[in-house]
Motif scaffolding. Structure first.
Motif, PDB file in Angstrom:
ATOM      1  N   PHE A 160       0.846  -1.185   0.000  1.00  0.00           N
ATOM      2  CA  PHE A 160       0.000   0.000   0.000  1.00  0.00           C
ATOM      3  C   PHE A 160       0.889   1.245   0.000  1.00  0.00           C
ATOM      4  O   PHE A 160       2.026   1.210   0.482  1.00  0.00           O
ATOM      5  CB  PHE A 160      -0.920   0.027   1.223  1.00  0.00           C
ATOM      6  CG  PHE A 160      -1.959  -1.068   1.227  1.00  0.00           C
ATOM      7  CD1 PHE A 160      -3.154  -0.901   0.551  1.00  0.00           C
ATOM      8  CD2 PHE A 160      -1.724  -2.261   1.900  1.00  0.00           C
ATOM      9  CE1 PHE A 160      -4.105  -1.911   0.553  1.00  0.00           C
ATOM     10  CE2 PHE A 160      -2.670  -3.267   1.901  1.00  0.00           C
ATOM     11  CZ  PHE A 160      -3.872  -3.097   1.219  1.00  0.00           C
ATOM     12  N   MET A 161       0.346   2.334  -0.541  1.00  0.00           N
ATOM     13  CA  MET A 161       1.040   3.616  -0.569  1.00  0.00           C
ATOM     14  C   MET A 161       0.277   4.620   0.293  1.00  0.00           C
ATOM     15  O   MET A 161      -0.960   4.609   0.337  1.00  0.00           O
ATOM     16  CB  MET A 161       1.135   4.140  -2.007  1.00  0.00           C
ATOM     17  CG  MET A 161       1.888   3.205  -2.955  1.00  0.00           C
ATOM     18  SD  MET A 161       3.641   3.088  -2.565  1.00  0.00           S
ATOM     19  CE  MET A 161       4.145   4.756  -3.009  1.00  0.00           C
ATOM     20  N   GLY A 162       1.009   5.483   0.982  1.00  0.00           N
ATOM     21  CA  GLY A 162       0.367   6.505   1.782  1.00  0.00           C
ATOM     22  C   GLY A 162       1.132   6.749   3.064  1.00  0.00           C
ATOM     23  O   GLY A 162       2.301   6.364   3.212  1.00  0.00           O
ATOM     24  N   THR A 163       0.458   7.357   4.029  1.00  0.00           N
ATOM     25  CA  THR A 163       1.097   7.643   5.305  1.00  0.00           C
ATOM     26  C   THR A 163       1.291   6.333   6.081  1.00  0.00           C
ATOM     27  O   THR A 163       0.595   5.329   5.823  1.00  0.00           O
ATOM     28  CB  THR A 163       0.226   8.583   6.141  1.00  0.00           C
ATOM     29  OG1 THR A 163      -1.027   7.935   6.435  1.00  0.00           O
ATOM     30  CG2 THR A 163      -0.058   9.878   5.379  1.00  0.00           C
ATOM     31  N   PRO A 164       2.216   6.294   7.036  1.00  0.00           N
ATOM     32  CA  PRO A 164       2.431   5.065   7.822  1.00  0.00           C
ATOM     33  C   PRO A 164       1.166   4.559   8.504  1.00  0.00           C
ATOM     34  O   PRO A 164       0.911   3.352   8.537  1.00  0.00           O
ATOM     35  CB  PRO A 164       3.487   5.496   8.842  1.00  0.00           C
ATOM     36  CG  PRO A 164       4.240   6.591   8.155  1.00  0.00           C
ATOM     37  CD  PRO A 164       3.223   7.323   7.341  1.00  0.00           C
ATOM     38  N   SER A 165       0.357   5.462   9.049  1.00  0.00           N
ATOM     39  CA  SER A 165      -0.869   5.029   9.727  1.00  0.00           C
ATOM     40  C   SER A 165      -1.866   4.430   8.736  1.00  0.00           C
ATOM     41  O   SER A 165      -2.543   3.444   9.034  1.00  0.00           O
ATOM     42  CB  SER A 165      -1.514   6.198  10.472  1.00  0.00           C
ATOM     43  OG  SER A 165      -1.839   7.243   9.578  1.00  0.00           O
ATOM     44  N   TYR A 166      -1.937   5.006   7.535  1.00  0.00           N
ATOM     45  CA  TYR A 166      -2.839   4.476   6.505  1.00  0.00           C
ATOM     46  C   TYR A 166      -2.371   3.097   6.052  1.00  0.00           C
ATOM     47  O   TYR A 166      -3.179   2.171   5.885  1.00  0.00           O
ATOM     48  CB  TYR A 166      -2.910   5.435   5.315  1.00  0.00           C
ATOM     49  CG  TYR A 166      -3.661   4.860   4.131  1.00  0.00           C
ATOM     50  CD1 TYR A 166      -5.053   4.844   4.122  1.00  0.00           C
ATOM     51  CD2 TYR A 166      -2.967   4.319   3.044  1.00  0.00           C
ATOM     52  CE1 TYR A 166      -5.749   4.310   3.046  1.00  0.00           C
ATOM     53  CE2 TYR A 166      -3.650   3.782   1.972  1.00  0.00           C
ATOM     54  CZ  TYR A 166      -5.046   3.774   1.974  1.00  0.00           C
ATOM     55  OH  TYR A 166      -5.725   3.227   0.916  1.00  0.00           O
ATOM     56  N   ILE A 167      -1.067   2.943   5.850  1.00  0.00           N
ATOM     57  CA  ILE A 167      -0.525   1.645   5.418  1.00  0.00           C
ATOM     58  C   ILE A 167      -0.805   0.570   6.467  1.00  0.00           C
ATOM     59  O   ILE A 167      -1.223  -0.544   6.149  1.00  0.00           O
ATOM     60  CB  ILE A 167       0.993   1.769   5.153  1.00  0.00           C
ATOM     61  CG1 ILE A 167       1.240   2.679   3.945  1.00  0.00           C
ATOM     62  CG2 ILE A 167       1.616   0.398   4.920  1.00  0.00           C
ATOM     63  CD1 ILE A 167       2.712   2.976   3.693  1.00  0.00           C
ATOM     64  N   LEU A 168      -0.594   0.917   7.757  1.00  0.00           N
ATOM     65  CA  LEU A 168      -0.839  -0.047   8.829  1.00  0.00           C
ATOM     66  C   LEU A 168      -2.311  -0.445   8.880  1.00  0.00           C
ATOM     67  O   LEU A 168      -2.639  -1.638   8.974  1.00  0.00           O
ATOM     68  CB  LEU A 168      -0.415   0.550  10.171  1.00  0.00           C
ATOM     69  CG  LEU A 168      -0.691  -0.315  11.409  1.00  0.00           C
ATOM     70  CD1 LEU A 168       0.058  -1.639  11.325  1.00  0.00           C
ATOM     71  CD2 LEU A 168      -0.310   0.438  12.679  1.00  0.00           C
ATOM     72  N   ALA A 169      -3.203   0.536   8.805  1.00  0.00           N
ATOM     73  CA  ALA A 169      -4.637   0.239   8.861  1.00  0.00           C
ATOM     74  C   ALA A 169      -5.078  -0.618   7.681  1.00  0.00           C
ATOM     75  O   ALA A 169      -5.885  -1.544   7.832  1.00  0.00           O
ATOM     76  CB  ALA A 169      -5.433   1.544   8.900  1.00  0.00           C
ATOM     77  N   SER A 170      -4.521  -0.326   6.499  1.00  0.00           N
ATOM     78  CA  SER A 170      -4.890  -1.084   5.299  1.00  0.00           C
ATOM     79  C   SER A 170      -4.402  -2.522   5.384  1.00  0.00           C
ATOM     80  O   SER A 170      -5.116  -3.461   5.016  1.00  0.00           O
ATOM     81  CB  SER A 170      -4.315  -0.404   4.054  1.00  0.00           C
ATOM     82  OG  SER A 170      -4.825   0.912   3.906  1.00  0.00           O
ATOM     83  N   LYS A 171      -3.176  -2.707   5.874  1.00  0.00           N
ATOM     84  CA  LYS A 171      -2.640  -4.056   6.015  1.00  0.00           C
ATOM     85  C   LYS A 171      -3.452  -4.872   7.029  1.00  0.00           C
ATOM     86  O   LYS A 171      -3.737  -6.055   6.812  1.00  0.00           O
ATOM     87  CB  LYS A 171      -1.166  -3.993   6.439  1.00  0.00           C
ATOM     88  CG  LYS A 171      -0.205  -3.644   5.324  1.00  0.00           C
ATOM     89  CD  LYS A 171       1.245  -3.849   5.779  1.00  0.00           C
ATOM     90  CE  LYS A 171       2.208  -3.713   4.623  1.00  0.00           C
ATOM     91  NZ  LYS A 171       3.601  -4.039   5.023  1.00  0.00           N
TER      92      LYS A 171
END
Length: 361
Positions: free
Chosen positions: A266-277
């Motif tokens: 995923f691409m984006g901010t660290p918090s967005y990547i963590l939530a998406s994963k």
């Protein structure tokens, strides 16, 4: 709040493996109040209670057996109902509850009826006395050891004094005998079928829960069928995702999660990547859980369904050797699956407890 209440003459709780099978069934039925009759146990402590119901917040009270005869165990989930008062009689256990969610007060009595007429009259007197003790809506359940009408016993049966006294007791207390869903009879020895077990509710109870009904459940490890009182269209919350401790015991689980995690891009901010994963991981875990652990539930439900079909055939007069042999095999396989499931849960919980305990020391 609409509680689910289960009553069942279990014909003894002394056998450890039997308690494990019952525990597996209670996990599936998800009752809030559970009443067992004929426990055949003179003493019951927390260890016994926890071995038969896995609820961490269980409250209980009991009527001791007389030697190896009788006995009543009443259990409840303290997150659902709060105990206000209790009364132990000669044939029954009565409790006054208050619903935790809405504060509604009501009373329940679980009873095991004697099979001698003069003793049964004392049961009616005892229950009538309890009924006048608390001025709240009432629910009565258990094995009353008698029927109301000749039609509640399969085959030729005449009206008797015991039936008349039972009907008079119900009439005098203005109780409601709800229709039984799922089958006409609640007990059988293979030759005789009778409706000995039931729930009776007061009009105020029916007013509070107008959709209330009682349902016969599958019969395992006893000659009595369990009965479920469903207070009407219980709407349970959406089943949320939660991490299961038993997953940690599965071979290669950590490696599997690590492999999944590295494939998520995923691409984006660290918090967005963590939530998406985490969101994708949740779906993978759900699929994996169904594949690895779901097959036991599939076996259990298939066997319960086949057992119900065989019970119906037997009730219709099919007593062929082939049918009875198949029924015996289904019951044996079902008891094996229930026992294996419960032992598996116990082992996994124990292993994780030891592992987490080591980390804390």
């Amino acid at each position: 709040m609409k509680p689910k209440i289960i009553t069942w003459n279990v014909r003894g709780l002394n056998d450890r493996n039997k308690r494990l099978r019952i525990k597996s069934l209670l996990r599936m039925w998800k009752g809030d109040v559970v009443c067992f009759q004929e426990t055949k146990m003179r003493f019951i402590d927390r260890k016994i209670v926890r071995s038969v119901w896995g609820c961490l917040y269980v409250g209980w009270t009991y009527l001791a057996s007389l030697g190896a005869s009788g006995g009543v165990l009443l259990m409840w989930d303290k997150r659902v109902v709060e105990l206000i008062e209790e009364c132990i009689g000669e044939f029954s256990v009565a409790t006054r509850f208050k619903n935790v969610v809405d504060g509604w007060e009501w009373a329940f009595v679980g009873s095991y009826g004697p099979n001698v007429d003069r003793d049964r009259r004392r049961l009616w007197e005892e229950l009538a006395g309890l009924y006048s003790l608390w001025d709240v809506p009432w629910c009565m359940g258990g094995d009353f050891n008698t029927i109301r009408f000749p039609s509640e016993r399969l085959g030729h049966c005449q009206n008797s004094l015991a039936m008349e006294e039972f009907r008079e007791f119900i009439f005098d207390l203005d109780l409601m005998d709800l229709p039984l869903v799922g089958g006409e009879y609640t007990w059988s020895n293979g030759r005789v079928w009778s409706r000995l077990d039931r729930f009776l509710v007061s009009p105020a109870w029916e007013t509070q829960y107008p959709e209330v009904s009682q349902k016969r459940l599958a019969r395992v490890s006893s000659d009595h069928f369990p009965i479920l009182l469903d207070c009407g269209g219980i709407h349970r919350w959406h089943r949320y995702f939660k991490f299961e401790n038993m997953w940690l015991i599965a071979d290669g689980f950590v490696e599997r999660v690590r492999a999944w995690w590295t494939t998520y891009k995923f691409m984006g901010t660290p918090s967005y990547i963590l939530a998406s994963k985490l969101k994708v991981l949740k779906q993978d875990l759900k699929k994996w859980n169904l594949e690895v652990f779901g097959h036991i539930d599939n076996q259990k439900f298939a066997l319960l369904e086949e057992l119900q079909e065989l019970e119906d055939k037997e009730l219709l007069g099919d007593n062929s050797e082939e049918m009875l042999l198949r029924k015996g095999m289904v019951i044996a396989n079902l008891e094996r699956v229930l026992l294996s499931e419960e032992i598996s849960w116990r082992k996994k919980s124990r292993a994780l407890w030891l592992k987490e305990g080591d980390r804390c020391t």
